[in-house]
Structures are given as structure tokens and as C-alpha cells.
Design a protein around this motif. Structure first.
Motif, PDB file in Angstrom:
ATOM      1  N   VAL A  89       0.912  -1.112   0.089  1.00  0.00           N
ATOM      2  CA  VAL A  89      -0.026  -0.089   0.011  1.00  0.00           C
ATOM      3  C   VAL A  89       1.076   1.296   0.029  1.00  0.00           C
ATOM      4  O   VAL A  89       1.890   1.165   0.858  1.00  0.00           O
ATOM      5  CB  VAL A  89      -0.787  -0.029   1.236  1.00  0.00           C
ATOM      6  N   PRO A  90       0.583   2.391  -0.914  1.00  0.00           N
ATOM      7  CA  PRO A  90       1.705   3.359  -1.046  1.00  0.00           C
ATOM      8  C   PRO A  90       1.716   4.148   0.388  1.00  0.00           C
ATOM      9  O   PRO A  90       0.793   4.459   0.995  1.00  0.00           O
ATOM     10  CB  PRO A  90       1.096   4.099  -2.212  1.00  0.00           C
ATOM     11  N   ASN A  91       3.103   4.450   0.667  1.00  0.00           N
ATOM     12  CA  ASN A  91       3.237   5.164   2.155  1.00  0.00           C
ATOM     13  C   ASN A  91       3.661   6.500   1.702  1.00  0.00           C
ATOM     14  O   ASN A  91       5.120   6.308   1.513  1.00  0.00           O
ATOM     15  CB  ASN A  91       3.902   4.202   2.937  1.00  0.00           C
ATOM     16  N   THR A  92       3.077   7.521   1.815  1.00  0.00           N
ATOM     17  CA  THR A  92       3.760   8.824   1.308  1.00  0.00           C
ATOM     18  C   THR A  92       4.408   9.394   2.288  1.00  0.00           C
ATOM     19  O   THR A  92       4.016   9.780   3.447  1.00  0.00           O
ATOM     20  CB  THR A  92       2.644   9.886   0.691  1.00  0.00           C
ATOM     21  N   LEU A  93       5.768   9.476   2.124  1.00  0.00           N
ATOM     22  CA  LEU A  93       6.800  10.036   3.036  1.00  0.00           C
ATOM     23  C   LEU A  93       6.750  11.339   2.694  1.00  0.00           C
ATOM     24  O   LEU A  93       6.443  11.891   1.701  1.00  0.00           O
ATOM     25  CB  LEU A  93       8.156   9.499   3.032  1.00  0.00           C
ATOM     26  N   GLY A  94       7.264  12.354   3.538  1.00  0.00           N
ATOM     27  CA  GLY A  94       7.689  13.734   3.476  1.00  0.00           C
ATOM     28  C   GLY A  94       8.858  13.752   2.606  1.00  0.00           C
ATOM     29  O   GLY A  94       9.450  12.806   2.295  1.00  0.00           O
ATOM     30  N   THR A  95       9.087  15.014   2.095  1.00  0.00           N
ATOM     31  CA  THR A  95      10.221  15.198   1.316  1.00  0.00           C
ATOM     32  C   THR A  95      11.449  16.261   2.009  1.00  0.00           C
ATOM     33  O   THR A  95      10.844  16.865   3.086  1.00  0.00           O
ATOM     34  CB  THR A  95       9.914  15.875   0.000  1.00  0.00           C
ATOM     35  N   ARG A  96      12.634  15.928   1.748  1.00  0.00           N
ATOM     36  CA  ARG A  96      13.735  17.008   2.518  1.00  0.00           C
ATOM     37  C   ARG A  96      13.194  18.352   1.615  1.00  0.00           C
ATOM     38  O   ARG A  96      13.066  18.378   0.529  1.00  0.00           O
ATOM     39  CB  ARG A  96      14.963  16.437   2.093  1.00  0.00           C
ATOM     40  N   HIS A  97      13.565  19.525   2.526  1.00  0.00           N
ATOM     41  CA  HIS A  97      13.293  20.760   1.979  1.00  0.00           C
ATOM     42  C   HIS A  97      14.251  20.993   1.075  1.00  0.00           C
ATOM     43  O   HIS A  97      15.515  20.653   1.345  1.00  0.00           O
ATOM     44  CB  HIS A  97      13.156  21.489   3.302  1.00  0.00           C
ATOM     45  N   PRO A  98      14.048  21.834  -0.083  1.00  0.00           N
ATOM     46  CA  PRO A  98      15.279  22.133  -0.972  1.00  0.00           C
ATOM     47  C   PRO A  98      16.478  22.965  -0.295  1.00  0.00           C
ATOM     48  O   PRO A  98      17.681  22.614  -0.680  1.00  0.00           O
ATOM     49  CB  PRO A  98      14.505  23.049  -1.934  1.00  0.00           C
ATOM     50  N   LEU A  99      16.104  23.693   0.754  1.00  0.00           N
ATOM     51  CA  LEU A  99      17.238  24.558   1.438  1.00  0.00           C
ATOM     52  C   LEU A  99      18.081  23.159   2.316  1.00  0.00           C
ATOM     53  O   LEU A  99      19.294  23.599   2.458  1.00  0.00           O
ATOM     54  CB  LEU A  99      16.745  25.404   2.481  1.00  0.00           C
ATOM     55  N   SER A 100      17.378  22.528   2.702  1.00  0.00           N
ATOM     56  CA  SER A 100      18.271  21.397   3.440  1.00  0.00           C
ATOM     57  C   SER A 100      19.136  20.564   2.493  1.00  0.00           C
ATOM     58  O   SER A 100      20.062  20.170   2.939  1.00  0.00           O
ATOM     59  CB  SER A 100      17.279  20.399   4.321  1.00  0.00           C
TER      60      SER A 100
END
Ligand code: PHE
Length: 334
Positions: A89-100
Motif C-alpha cells: 500500500v503506497p506510504n507517502t513520506l515527506g520530502t527533504r526541504h530544498p534548502l536542506s
């Protein structure tokens, strides 16, 4: 009756055997019923009742065993129906912020040439933000920093640049020093596509014997090419900072418009990414380093600006709006 009690009924085949043997039309109980006519008439009623009991008993055992078997089958069936080959089942993770992302890329690039990472507080005092960096009292350069002061006497403030960490490092460690200092800084500026009151800088400091402006240039060349690609052009423009002498502004060829002119580089083809220079002897001295023995260079760059150039982002406000349509575009970027 004993046989019925003792029969083993642990699987479907045994159950079927039992049904045929005792309950079928040619089974043992049916046989006994057939023999009923040979029983003396006065006993027939009693024997008939016993046979009926026997028949019920067989039926009962059969029903119980069957129920037990289907229950077991149900349990083991549900164990076996889990299909391990199905996609998850797809588990949507957050993304790293472009500044990070860009901050860690900057760190990786400088680590390869021997720089470590130093940090310092965002709430600072006048000494680390100004005085130790050779900003004279009442000098207009202080006003240019658009400082947020936190105390009446102007001694507590939000740091306006990461050069504060430069001072802390020189105070606490002996040369040679080779460090970069990424961090958040604050300036009382109107928020626009190109400026914000909270942003990020990365400062670099290199102090050793015989460090020259050539070392500074080569370090910046190396960084810009690693960060933006080997075709990147670099330009140093004479400038002024109280804590460096000589000083230079660092420009790179504008990657967003690729030289043809755009709102980022204001049609010039060049875009400023930071300031730099040789550390002023007065700064070395006020941090306890002998300027006769050591020289050094420093540079400071804006992480937002580098991120905008790197990912062709035209409005700095996107970094703080937390719009997932923007942030999701950095999914999977390492
Ligand atoms: N601290 C300066 C600024 O914020 C940038 C800088 C750092 C310039 C180091 C020279 C050397 O504008």
C-alpha cells in the motif's frame, strides 16, 4: 456406542468414512434398524429407542467434528491467503526541504577539501555580530545590516550574518582553521521574490600560514563548478566589508537565463552569490590570533540564492510557504 465415541475424526476423509460407516443407508446403524423386525415385539420399542439414541449420538459427533474441521480450515486458509508478492500500500513520506538538500550538498563539497562544519547561536551579542568583526561604533555599515535588536541597549540581537561563528571559532580554536558555518540569519527587510527577513547563509573560514587571495579564488572556483557544473563562470568584484581586506563580491554566470538576461541577473548575465575577502588583521588580533604569523580568507554566501540558481526557482517566498506542490518536486532528491 463406544466405537462412535472413539472414532478418529481429524480430517475430511475420516469424517466421510465415519458418515458412510455409521450414518449411510447401508451403514451399521441402518443395518441395526433393519434387524429390528427380528427383535421380539415386546422388546422392539425399547430397542428402537436405543437405536434412535445411537443414531442421534452419531449425528452429534459428526456435526461437532465437521464444525471443528471447517473452523480449522478457515484459520489456516486466512494464514495462507496473504500474498507476499502484492505491491505494498503506497506510504507517502515527506520530502527533504530544498534548502536542506542544498545545505548538505554545500557541506559535502567543502568536506572534500578538508573543511569541517561549525555552528553558533542565532541570538547573539554586539561583540560577535559587529565589534569583533571590526565594525566601528556608529559606523553606517551597522545600519546597513537592518538588525533586529532584542534589547534596549542594542547588545542582544538576532545575528545578521554567520560571520558571528567565524569569531567564535577563532576565539575557541587555534589555527589552522578550515571550517564552514551554515545557519539561519535575520534582517529587517521587506519580503519579496528576492529577499526575506529570515534566510540562510554559509560562511567559510580558512586560517593558516601563507594563505593568500589565490587560495580563496581557487576554493570558490572549485565550489561553484561542483555546485553548478563545470561550465560555470566566476567573477570577483571589488567590494567592502569591515572584516576583510581586500574584499570581493562573488558573481557566477546566471544559470537560470543562461546568459541571455532575466529578472534574476537583471539582464547582466551575472548573479551575486556572496561576499569574500582576506580576513582583516584587526579581526585576527581581536580574536587572539597573531596576524604576523597567520593569514586567512573568509567568504559568506546565501543558501536561498544558491538553491534558486541550482533548481531554477524564481521566487524565494516558495521556501517558506510550505506548498506541497512545490515541496513534492524534491521527492527522491538526495
Ligand atoms: N558576512 C557578509 C554578509 O553577510 C558576507 C561575507 C562573509 C563577506 C565573509 C566577506 C567574508 O554580507
Amino acid at each position: 456406542a463406544q466405537e462412535i465415541e472413539a472414532a478418529s475424526l481429524t480430517n475430511a476423509a475420516e469424517l466421510e468414512q465415519f458418515r458412510i460407516a455409521y450414518m449411510g443407508r447401508k451403514g451399521r446403524i441402518a443395518d441395526l434398524f433393519d434387524n429390528l423386525k427380528e427383535v421380539a415385539p415386546e422388546q422392539r420399542r425399547e430397542v428402537g429407542q436405543q437405536l434412535n439414541q445411537l443414531k442421534n449420538k452419531a449425528q452429534e459427533r459428526f456435526d461437532q467434528a465437521q464444525e471443528q474441521l471447517t473452523q480449522n480450515a478457515g484459520a489456516s486458509a486466512s494464514e495462507n491467503t496473504f500474498d507476499f508478492s502484492l505491491p505494498p500500500v503506497p506510504n507517502t513520506l515527506g520530502t527533504r526541504h530544498p534548502l536542506s538538500l542544498v545545505r548538505s550538498e554545500i557541506v559535502r563539497i567543502f568536506e572534500r577539501i578538508g573543511f569541517n562544519v561549525s555552528e553558533g547561536p542565532e541570538m547573539e551579542d554586539d561583540w560577535h555580530n559587529f565589534s569583533a568583526l571590526n565594525f566601528p561604533e556608529n559606523h553606517p555599515a551597522r545600519e546597513m545590516q537592518d538588525t533586529f535588536f532584542l534589547s534596549e541597549d542594542r547588545d542582544k540581537l538576532l545575528r545578521t550574518h554567520t560571520s558571528t561563528v567565524q569569531v567564535r571559532l577563532m576565539e575557541n580554536q587555534k589555527p589552522p582553521l578550515r571550517s564552514i558555518m551554515p545557519g539561519r540569519v535575520y534582517r529587517n527587510e521587506a519580503i519579496s521574490a528576492r529577499a526575506h527577513m529570515v534566510f540562510h547563509q554559509v560562511e567559510g573560514l580558512y586560517i593558516d600560514k601563507n594563505v593568500s587571495f589565490a587560495d580563496l579564488k581557487q576554493t570558490i572556483y572549485y565550489f561553484a563548478k561542483e555546485m553548478f557544473g563545470q561550465d560555470t563562470k566566476i567573477r570577483f568584484r571589488p567590494s567592502f566589508f569591515p572584516f576583510t581586506e581586500p574584499s570581493a563580491e562573488i558573481d557566477i554566470s546566471c544559470l537560470i537565463c543562461k546568459g541571455s538576461g532575466c529578472n534574476i541577473c537583471k539582464q547582466s548575465g551575472w548573479v551575486e552569490i556572496g561576499g569574500s575577502g582576506m580576513v582583516d588583521p584587526a579581526v585576527l588580533e581581536s580574536s587572539g590570533i597573531d596576524p604576523e604569523e597567520y593569514t586567512g580568507f573568509a567568504f559568506g554566501m546565501g543558501i536561498e540564492r544558491i538553491t534558486m540558481l541550482r533548481y531554477q526557482i524564481k521566487d524565494l517566498r516558495l521556501f517558506t510557504e510550505n506548498d506541497v506542490r512545490f515541496l513534492r518536486q524534491f521527492e527522491g532528491v538526495l
